[in-house]
Write a protein that holds these residues in place. Sequence first.
Motif, short mmCIF file in Angstrom:
data_model
loop_
_atom_site.label_atom_id
_atom_site.label_comp_id
_atom_site.label_asym_id
_atom_site.label_seq_id
_atom_site.Cartn_x
_atom_site.Cartn_y
_atom_site.Cartn_z
N CYS A 8 69.71 36.91 55.55
CA CYS A 8 70.97 37.06 54.82
C CYS A 8 71.06 38.48 54.24
O CYS A 8 70.83 38.68 53.03
CB CYS A 8 71.07 36.03 53.70
N PRO A 9 71.36 39.47 55.05
CA PRO A 9 71.40 40.85 54.55
C PRO A 9 72.45 41.09 53.47
O PRO A 9 72.39 42.09 52.76
CB PRO A 9 71.69 41.68 55.81
N GLU A 10 73.40 40.14 53.34
CA GLU A 10 74.39 40.28 52.27
C GLU A 10 73.76 40.16 50.88
O GLU A 10 74.41 40.48 49.87
CB GLU A 10 75.50 39.24 52.43
N LEU A 11 72.52 39.71 50.82
CA LEU A 11 71.80 39.61 49.54
C LEU A 11 71.17 40.94 49.12
O LEU A 11 70.51 41.01 48.08
CB LEU A 11 70.69 38.55 49.64
N LEU A 12 71.39 41.99 49.90
CA LEU A 12 70.69 43.24 49.66
C LEU A 12 70.96 43.82 48.27
O LEU A 12 70.04 44.29 47.59
CB LEU A 12 71.05 44.26 50.74
N ASP A 13 72.20 43.80 47.81
CA ASP A 13 72.52 44.36 46.49
C ASP A 13 71.72 43.67 45.40
O ASP A 13 71.13 44.32 44.53
CB ASP A 13 74.02 44.23 46.20
N ALA A 14 71.72 42.34 45.43
CA ALA A 14 70.99 41.59 44.42
C ALA A 14 69.49 41.82 44.57
O ALA A 14 68.76 41.92 43.58
CB ALA A 14 71.30 40.09 44.53
N ALA A 15 69.02 41.94 45.81
CA ALA A 15 67.60 42.16 46.05
C ALA A 15 67.14 43.51 45.51
O ALA A 15 66.05 43.63 44.93
CB ALA A 15 67.30 42.08 47.55
N VAL A 16 67.97 44.54 45.65
CA VAL A 16 67.63 45.87 45.13
C VAL A 16 67.47 45.82 43.62
O VAL A 16 66.51 46.35 43.05
CB VAL A 16 68.69 46.90 45.55
N ASP A 17 68.41 45.17 42.93
CA ASP A 17 68.29 45.05 41.48
C ASP A 17 67.05 44.26 41.09
O ASP A 17 66.36 44.61 40.12
CB ASP A 17 69.53 44.38 40.89
N GLU A 18 66.74 43.22 41.83
CA GLU A 18 65.57 42.42 41.50
C GLU A 18 64.28 43.22 41.75
O GLU A 18 63.32 43.12 40.98
CB GLU A 18 65.57 41.13 42.31
N LEU A 19 64.25 44.00 42.79
CA LEU A 19 63.08 44.85 43.04
C LEU A 19 62.92 45.90 41.94
O LEU A 19 61.81 46.17 41.48
CB LEU A 19 63.21 45.52 44.41
N LEU A 20 64.03 46.49 41.53
CA LEU A 20 63.98 47.47 40.44
C LEU A 20 63.49 46.84 39.14
O LEU A 20 62.76 47.46 38.37
CB LEU A 20 65.36 48.10 40.24
N ARG A 21 63.90 45.61 38.90
CA ARG A 21 63.44 44.90 37.69
C ARG A 21 61.98 44.52 37.80
O ARG A 21 61.19 44.72 36.87
CB ARG A 21 64.27 43.63 37.48
N TYR A 22 61.61 43.98 38.93
CA TYR A 22 60.31 43.32 39.07
C TYR A 22 59.16 44.31 39.19
O TYR A 22 58.08 44.10 38.63
CB TYR A 22 60.36 42.41 40.31
#
Length: 395
Positions: free
Chosen positions: A261-275
């Motif tokens: 689901c590449p449409e999750l990329l925006d949320a994934a980037v924020d989660e990686l930055l947080r985590y």
Amino acid sequence: MTTYAFPFTSQLPGEPAPEFDLLRTRQPVARVRLPTGDEAWLVTGYEDNRVVLSDVRFSRALTTRPDAPRLQPIPSDPSALVSMDPPDHTRLRRLVQPAFGNRRVAALRPVIERKVEDLIDDLAEEGPPADLVSRLAGPLPIAVICELLGVPARDRNKISGWVGVMLSLTRFPPPQVAGARAELKDYLASLVAAKRDEPADDLLSELIAARDSGGRLSEEELVMMGTTVLAGGFLSTASEIALSFLCLFRHPDQLALLVKCPELLDAAVDELLRYNALTTGGGLLRIATEDVELGGVRIRAGEAVLPAISAANRDPGVFPDAHRFDVTRAENPHLTFGLGLHYCLGARLARSELELALAVTLRKLPRLGPAVPVDRLPVQDGQLIRGLAELPVTW
């Protein structure tokens, strides 16, 4: 009150040290002894971090005084943007901010995407295994920031070496750190002289024009602006890219979801930055300009305060199930790029580089995975930024 030795030891690359959780619960504003021998107040709660990052009573300029407490081996340079308070900070930030604004970053996105594609194509052509740090995470950000600033490609390796020493905590002795900063400044002073004779379409030429036509910054500020952009513009992004792939490898279910689901990329980037715990703990050291009550502690004027952003980003009062990595996390007000006056100037650019590095790589290499056990990769101690020396991958 107990004084803790700082920085704490992380058990795994990208993971915050366990002491952060303990202090956030028991002593959210705690006394720590820094590698320099100076003491500071370490702030681990989310809301208290917001105060330190945004309240003008916590000064960056005061950290440049010769006798001020410091985290790193040598004092901050007073002519650096990140070491200034208003009005000087406001004046210089207005000059450089357009270079990192939405329009400029949008124009750079195709350039960044092509660079990622070229790097991944070269990597794929040689076949697995390959080191994702030396083949992607490292080359991409330094190429982008050097192109933006106007630094010749032939000089990237020596600039990388200088910045790596400059961002040391204990790995290099103070004279070597000071020497690296002096060499980088000397190099940029020479580059400024060359661009005065032959200006180009780059940030350094724009700053030279601002200096020469209106005197809106001093020559020292001009050189130091280039130093600041280089020092902050690639090593942190390179480390974040490497740690993000490592984080996804440690959470294969989330990696599979993102590939599907590449449409999750925006949320994934924020989660990686947080985590991801990118640094020893977080933000830039500040000095209290007056007595301040914070987290039940009275901080005296002249005392140092260190925001622990890695701890704030795992505060369960703000992030439900804070230690769970979730690429579908909806609300994600992380503090990775800071807050207030010193919000990271290159946040948009860094985010674009991380997003495109992930998108292109996972599209071209959907079976990408680690070539070694990920729990055996060592933490980079002694450095302000804790990235990875290497990340062997296969596909």
